[in-house]
Design a protein around this motif. Structure first.
Motif, PDB file in Angstrom:
ATOM      1  N   ASP A   1     -32.584  32.098 -50.097  1.00 10.49           N
ATOM      2  CA  ASP A   1     -31.652  31.006 -50.375  1.00 10.49           C
ATOM      3  C   ASP A   1     -32.396  29.732 -50.750  1.00 10.49           C
ATOM      4  O   ASP A   1     -32.020  29.036 -51.700  1.00 10.49           O
TER       5      ASP A   1
ATOM      6  N   PRO B   1     -24.128  33.226 -58.330  1.00  9.63           N
ATOM      7  CA  PRO B   1     -24.259  34.320 -57.362  1.00  9.63           C
ATOM      8  C   PRO B   1     -25.636  34.305 -56.705  1.00  9.63           C
ATOM      9  O   PRO B   1     -26.533  33.541 -57.101  1.00  9.63           O
ATOM     10  N   ALA B   2     -25.828  35.171 -55.733  1.00 12.20           N
ATOM     11  CA  ALA B   2     -27.080  35.207 -54.976  1.00 12.20           C
ATOM     12  C   ALA B   2     -28.159  35.946 -55.755  1.00 12.20           C
ATOM     13  O   ALA B   2     -28.664  37.007 -55.344  1.00 12.20           O
TER      14      ALA B   2
ATOM     15  N   PHE C   1     -21.127  40.356 -58.603  1.00  6.82           N
ATOM     16  CA  PHE C   1     -20.590  39.293 -57.750  1.00  6.82           C
ATOM     17  C   PHE C   1     -19.748  39.934 -56.661  1.00  6.82           C
ATOM     18  O   PHE C   1     -18.935  40.821 -56.938  1.00  6.82           O
ATOM     19  N   ARG C   2     -19.980  39.501 -55.407  1.00  7.47           N
ATOM     20  CA  ARG C   2     -19.265  40.077 -54.262  1.00  7.47           C
ATOM     21  C   ARG C   2     -19.440  41.595 -54.188  1.00  7.47           C
ATOM     22  O   ARG C   2     -18.578  42.327 -53.763  1.00  7.47           O
TER      23      ARG C   2
ATOM     24  N   ASN D   1     -19.827  32.026 -47.159  1.00  4.34           N
ATOM     25  CA  ASN D   1     -18.754  33.002 -46.904  1.00  4.34           C
ATOM     26  C   ASN D   1     -18.735  33.490 -45.460  1.00  4.34           C
ATOM     27  O   ASN D   1     -18.510  34.671 -45.185  1.00  4.34           O
TER      28      ASN D   1
ATOM     29  N   GLU E   1     -26.387  35.980 -48.345  1.00  3.40           N
ATOM     30  CA  GLU E   1     -26.057  37.294 -48.884  1.00  3.40           C
ATOM     31  C   GLU E   1     -26.625  38.383 -47.977  1.00  3.40           C
ATOM     32  O   GLU E   1     -27.774  38.302 -47.526  1.00  3.40           O
TER      33      GLU E   1
ATOM     34  N   LYS F   1     -24.238  30.687 -54.011  1.00  3.05           N
ATOM     35  CA  LYS F   1     -23.991  31.600 -52.905  1.00  3.05           C
ATOM     36  C   LYS F   1     -25.254  31.752 -52.067  1.00  3.05           C
ATOM     37  O   LYS F   1     -26.368  31.883 -52.593  1.00  3.05           O
TER      38      LYS F   1
ATOM     39  N   LYS G   1     -22.248  25.437 -57.384  1.00  2.00           N
ATOM     40  CA  LYS G   1     -22.013  26.080 -56.089  1.00  2.00           C
ATOM     41  C   LYS G   1     -22.839  27.355 -56.057  1.00  2.00           C
ATOM     42  O   LYS G   1     -22.598  28.275 -56.848  1.00  2.00           O
TER      43      LYS G   1
ATOM     44  N   ASP H   1     -22.372  28.075 -50.484  1.00  2.00           N
ATOM     45  CA  ASP H   1     -21.260  28.819 -49.905  1.00  2.00           C
ATOM     46  C   ASP H   1     -21.811  30.047 -49.199  1.00  2.00           C
ATOM     47  O   ASP H   1     -22.373  30.943 -49.837  1.00  2.00           O
TER      48      ASP H   1
ATOM     49  N   THR I   1     -20.730  28.375 -60.791  1.00  2.00           N
ATOM     50  CA  THR I   1     -20.840  29.228 -59.615  1.00  2.00           C
ATOM     51  C   THR I   1     -22.032  30.157 -59.804  1.00  2.00           C
ATOM     52  O   THR I   1     -22.092  30.915 -60.780  1.00  2.00           O
TER      53      THR I   1
END
Length: 323
Positions: free
Chosen positions: A118, A84-85, A23-24, A139, A110, A107, A105, A137, A82
């Motif tokens: 997506d 992640p991508a 993640f991130r 970001n 990315e 992501k 939610k 999201d 949540t």
């Protein structure tokens, strides 16, 4: 609050928490925890954040450890899953970690991925959860044209809102005007929590709702004041916190007069290990706003390497003058 460097360093416990899902761009999350007269507080600004920005997070941690929290008006906080991508084949296994959550939610935008990735991810969410509320999201990963194209491609999935599609307040305002007819609200996150003026996005009419996070905004009291002055609906979210930090976010959500949306406080489900037993993860789609104290055995077993503890002590010394 006690701001003596040596005493704060003695109160600080640095842990490294492995993630169940990357993640991130990271596989583990480092956080610093402070014990205090009121309980425990978390300081976990991302490693790339400079001292000036990390100072707001530190103020939040010390306030939460040293002072009683504001009065709460609800005993339970509904939360979202949540996502992640990840590729579509992994969506089901990630969502299975979020017990009872009916809002997702996801992501998007990315780095290294395409809009088609997506669309495929959101399509899989909708196929698995036909009745779920879905928010995405970015970001701040799109420019205005890219964001408009993406929103039009994703609108068929009945989005609840799009979070931080563009980086700047000006871009958000322009995009909001372009997609107004689609009826998909725009939410601001980074334009609130990383801004010198967190109210600018509201004054500019650049968002329909705010995503607020207790740590980046300087604590529960500061975040409550921002929401009140902004006059917009708020969604309380987390920054991939441990259970200690998530409880601070839950306390913020429980203190808001109105909470029209599920909150992004279920991210404990992304951790493979946490400092609390049991960890603060969704149960029946909600989390408790009660204080969380770390388990001493977990605090010891998850302790960061000595070199990383030294790095956090240096970071504390650099950050403290900016409070």
């Amino acid at each position: 609050m006690d701001l003596d460097l040596e005493r704060l360093a003695d109160r600080m416990h640095v842990v490294s928490l492995p993630l169940a899902t990357r993640f991130r761009g990271v596989d583990e999350r480092e956080v610093a925890l402070f014990s205090g007269p009121a309980g425990w507080g978390e300081w976990s600004p991302f490693l790339e954040y400079p001292p000036e920005e990390a100072a707001r997070w530190l103020r939040a941690a010390l306030e939460d450890a040293d002072l009683e929290r504001p009065a709460q008006v609800r005993a339970s906080v509904p939360v979202n899953a949540t996502l992640p991508a990840v590729e579509p084949a992994r969506v089901a296994s990630v969502l299975a970690r979020y017990d009872g959550c009916r809002t997702v939610k996801a992501k998007v935008a990315e780095r290294g991925q395409l809009l088609a990735d997506d669309v495929a991810r959101i399509a899989e969410v909708r196929a698995l959860l036909p009745d779920a509320r879905i928010r995405v999201d970015a970001n701040g990963g799109w420019n205005v044209d890219e964001a408009e194209t993406a929103i039009r491609a994703l609108e068929r999935f009945d989005l609840e809102y799009v979070e931080q599609p563009c980086a700047s307040v000006e871009e958000l305002a322009e995009l909001r005007g372009r997609v107004h007819r689609l009826g998909i609200p725009i939410a601001a996150d980074e334009s609130v929590r990383r801004a010198e003026d967190p109210l600018r996005v509201a004054r500019a009419g650049a968002a329909d709702l705010l995503v607020v996070k207790a740590q980046p905004l300087g604590g529960v009291r500061a975040a409550l004041a921002i929401v009140e002055e902004a006059g917009l609906p708020a969604v309380v979210s987390s920054a991939l916190d441990s259970s200690v930090g998530l409880s601070m976010g839950a306390a913020l959500a429980a203190s808001l007069p109105s909470l029209p949306h599920d909150c992004g406080l279920g991210t404990g489900a992304l951790l493979a290990a946490d400092v609390a037993s049991p960890p603060l993860v969704p149960v029946g789609g909600a989390v408790s706003p009660a204080r969380v104290a770390p388990d001493p055995a977990l605090l010891a077993s998850l302790a960061a390497r000595p070199a990383r503890v030294d790095a956090w002590r240096a970071r504390l010394a650099a950050t403290l003058p900016h409070l």
